[in-house]
Design a protein around this motif. Structure first.
Motif, PDB file in Angstrom:
ATOM      1  N   SER A   1      -7.120   1.909  -8.679  1.00 22.63           N
ATOM      2  CA  SER A   1      -6.728   1.762  -9.394  1.00 22.63           C
ATOM      3  C   SER A   1      -6.230  -0.160  -9.796  1.00 22.63           C
ATOM      4  O   SER A   1      -6.458  -0.881  -7.646  1.00 22.63           O
ATOM      5  CB  SER A   1      -5.753   2.093  -9.161  1.00 22.63           C
TER       6      SER A   1
ATOM      7  N   SER B   1      -2.894  -0.898  -9.595  1.00 22.41           N
ATOM      8  CA  SER B   1      -1.398  -1.241  -9.939  1.00 22.41           C
ATOM      9  C   SER B   1      -1.094  -0.538  -8.052  1.00 22.41           C
ATOM     10  O   SER B   1      -0.207  -1.040  -7.195  1.00 22.41           O
ATOM     11  CB  SER B   1      -1.285   0.441 -10.351  1.00 22.41           C
TER      12      SER B   1
ATOM     13  N   TYR C   1       5.641   2.999 -11.413  1.00 24.46           N
ATOM     14  CA  TYR C   1       5.280   4.166 -11.590  1.00 24.46           C
ATOM     15  C   TYR C   1       5.805   5.653 -10.932  1.00 24.46           C
ATOM     16  O   TYR C   1       4.937   6.950 -11.226  1.00 24.46           O
ATOM     17  CB  TYR C   1       3.765   4.283 -10.668  1.00 24.46           C
TER      18      TYR C   1
ATOM     19  N   PRO D   1       0.001   4.995 -13.366  1.00 23.41           N
ATOM     20  CA  PRO D   1      -0.366   3.310 -13.654  1.00 23.41           C
ATOM     21  C   PRO D   1      -2.368   3.014 -13.909  1.00 23.41           C
ATOM     22  O   PRO D   1      -2.910   4.293 -14.727  1.00 23.41           O
ATOM     23  CB  PRO D   1      -0.964   3.955 -12.048  1.00 23.41           C
ATOM     24  N   ALA D   2      -3.360   2.469 -13.757  1.00 25.26           N
ATOM     25  CA  ALA D   2      -3.810   1.462 -14.686  1.00 25.26           C
ATOM     26  C   ALA D   2      -5.084   1.909 -13.671  1.00 25.26           C
ATOM     27  O   ALA D   2      -4.622   2.396 -12.157  1.00 25.26           O
ATOM     28  CB  ALA D   2      -4.247   0.422 -14.189  1.00 25.26           C
TER      29      ALA D   2
ATOM     30  N   GLU E   1      -2.571   1.128 -17.874  1.00 27.31           N
ATOM     31  CA  GLU E   1      -1.605   1.423 -17.267  1.00 27.31           C
ATOM     32  C   GLU E   1       0.180   1.776 -19.281  1.00 27.31           C
ATOM     33  O   GLU E   1      -0.320   1.338 -19.933  1.00 27.31           O
ATOM     34  CB  GLU E   1      -0.799   0.052 -16.922  1.00 27.31           C
TER      35      GLU E   1
END
Length: 164
Positions: free
Chosen positions: A13, A15, A26, A35-36, A85
């Motif tokens: 991630s 994130s 998040y 999250p990404a 995201e």
């Protein structure tokens, strides 16, 4: 009988880092958006992917009593390489289906622990099949349907503690 060797999927991630703190945005204390996530090393022969986020430290990491399920996705196409995201249901990869989280709804529900520093396991599975439409299954029902079909697994752990 030979043991089945599972492929190791890479799950990352932008994130948060593995075993790092999940940023507030998040969580229930922020925007509560997903999250990404990115993945790679999907094994040849994978027909679909499953993604589950859960928290085995609920309700209190000092005395956990249950695993709280935050997000359940299945039948993700194996050529998908992640989720952006804050992804919405309509923007999930084509064919992706959702299961129920422990808030009794589909979709992402971010960390919101009542006490302590919790671990959030982001788990990605590669399956050798596309599952039937399980009509918004629980995590347990999905895991039952996945049995004997898992050919790869990856995991990313994030942590969160509320700023009381």
């Amino acid at each position: 009988m030979a043991a089945l060797i599972l492929a190791v999927l890479t799950l990352t991630s932008t994130s948060f880092s593995h075993n790092g703190m999940i940023p507030n945005r998040y969580t229930c204390d922020g925007k509560d958006i997903s999250p990404a996530l990115n993945w790679s090393d999907i094994p040849e022969g994978a027909k679909s992917l499953v993604f589950i986020i859960d928290d085995p430290d609920a309700p209190d990491p000092a005395a956990p009593k249950m695993t709280w399920v935050h997000w359940v996705l299945y039948n993700i196409p194996p050529n998908a390489n992640g989720l952006v995201e804050g992804i919405s249901e309509k923007n999930l990869p084509p064919g992706t289906l959702q299961g129920m989280n422990d808030w009794k709804r589909t979709g992402y529900g971010g960390p919101c622990p009542p006490i302590g520093n919790h671990r959030y396991f982001h788990k990605l599975y590669a399956l050798d099949t596309v599952l039937p439409d399980l009509q918004h299954p629980s995590k347990a029902a999905l895991e039952q349907a996945m049995q004997n079909h898992i050919i790869g697994k990856g995991e990313l752990i994030g942590r969160y503690q509320r700023p009381f």
